[in-house]
Write an enzyme that holds these catalytic residues in place. Structure first.
Site, mmCIF file in Angstrom:
data_model
loop_
_atom_site.group_PDB
_atom_site.id
_atom_site.type_symbol
_atom_site.label_atom_id
_atom_site.label_comp_id
_atom_site.label_asym_id
_atom_site.label_seq_id
_atom_site.Cartn_x
_atom_site.Cartn_y
_atom_site.Cartn_z
ATOM 1 N N CYS A 33 59.658 9.114 54.658
ATOM 2 C CA CYS A 33 60.031 8.674 53.314
ATOM 3 C C CYS A 33 60.925 9.685 52.606
ATOM 4 O O CYS A 33 61.516 9.373 51.575
ATOM 5 C CB CYS A 33 58.784 8.410 52.471
ATOM 6 S SG CYS A 33 57.806 9.889 52.181
ATOM 7 N N CYS A 102 50.728 9.819 51.979
ATOM 8 C CA CYS A 102 51.049 10.646 50.813
ATOM 9 C C CYS A 102 49.974 11.716 50.624
ATOM 10 O O CYS A 102 50.278 12.840 50.228
ATOM 11 C CB CYS A 102 51.173 9.795 49.561
ATOM 12 S SG CYS A 102 52.123 8.281 49.805
HETATM 13 FE FE1 FES Z 1 56.212 9.354 50.929
HETATM 14 FE FE2 FES Z 1 54.377 8.749 49.231
HETATM 15 S S1 FES Z 1 55.934 7.437 50.002
HETATM 16 S S2 FES Z 1 54.743 10.653 50.109
#
Ligand code: FES
Length: 122
Positions: A33, A102
């Site tokens: 991400c 996360c």
């Molecule tokens: Fe990557 Fe939350 S979407 S840390």
């Protein structure tokens, strides 16, 4: 989708900032991400006396960073090393399954900061 605790820590994150003369700093990123988390520690007599974070990331990343700093403050280095991503997620009354990574980031950043502290002691 998010618990009240997650929303609270997202909207009022605890321990945000940096510690210029930190005893340990941990930086981790999630390649998928692109989110980045940095944790700063002050350690006295093996106890985490101060901890701050900076997170460039999603709401869950901010909430888990905030929670991990609250959980680690006042703990010994060994106790803080045992804080798992699962424990952080549970302290927030859970995260949606697709947001569990996360909380990995938060626990990893804490552990990286502790490793950095230990390296500096050598
Ligand atoms: Fe990557 Fe939350 S979407 S840390």
């Amino acid at each position: 989708m998010y618990t009240e605790k997650v929303m609270d820590h997202f909207e009022n994150p605890r321990n945000v900032g940096e510690i210029p003369d930190a005893d340990g700093v941990g930086l981790v990123g999630n390649p998928t991400c692109g989110d980045i988390m940095k944790i700063y520690l002050k350690v006295d007599n093996d106890v985490i006396t101060d901890i701050k974070f900076k997170t460039f990331g999603c709401g869950a990343a901010i909430a888990t960073s905030s929670m991990v700093t609250e959980m680690a403050k006042g703990k010994t280095i060994n106790e803080a090393l045992r804080l798992s991503n699962q424990a952080v997620a549970e302290a927030l009354d859970g995260l949606p399954p697709q947001k569990m990574h996360c909380s990995n980031l938060a626990a990893d950043a804490l552990h990286a900061a502790i490793e950095n502290y230990r390296d500096k002691q050598k």
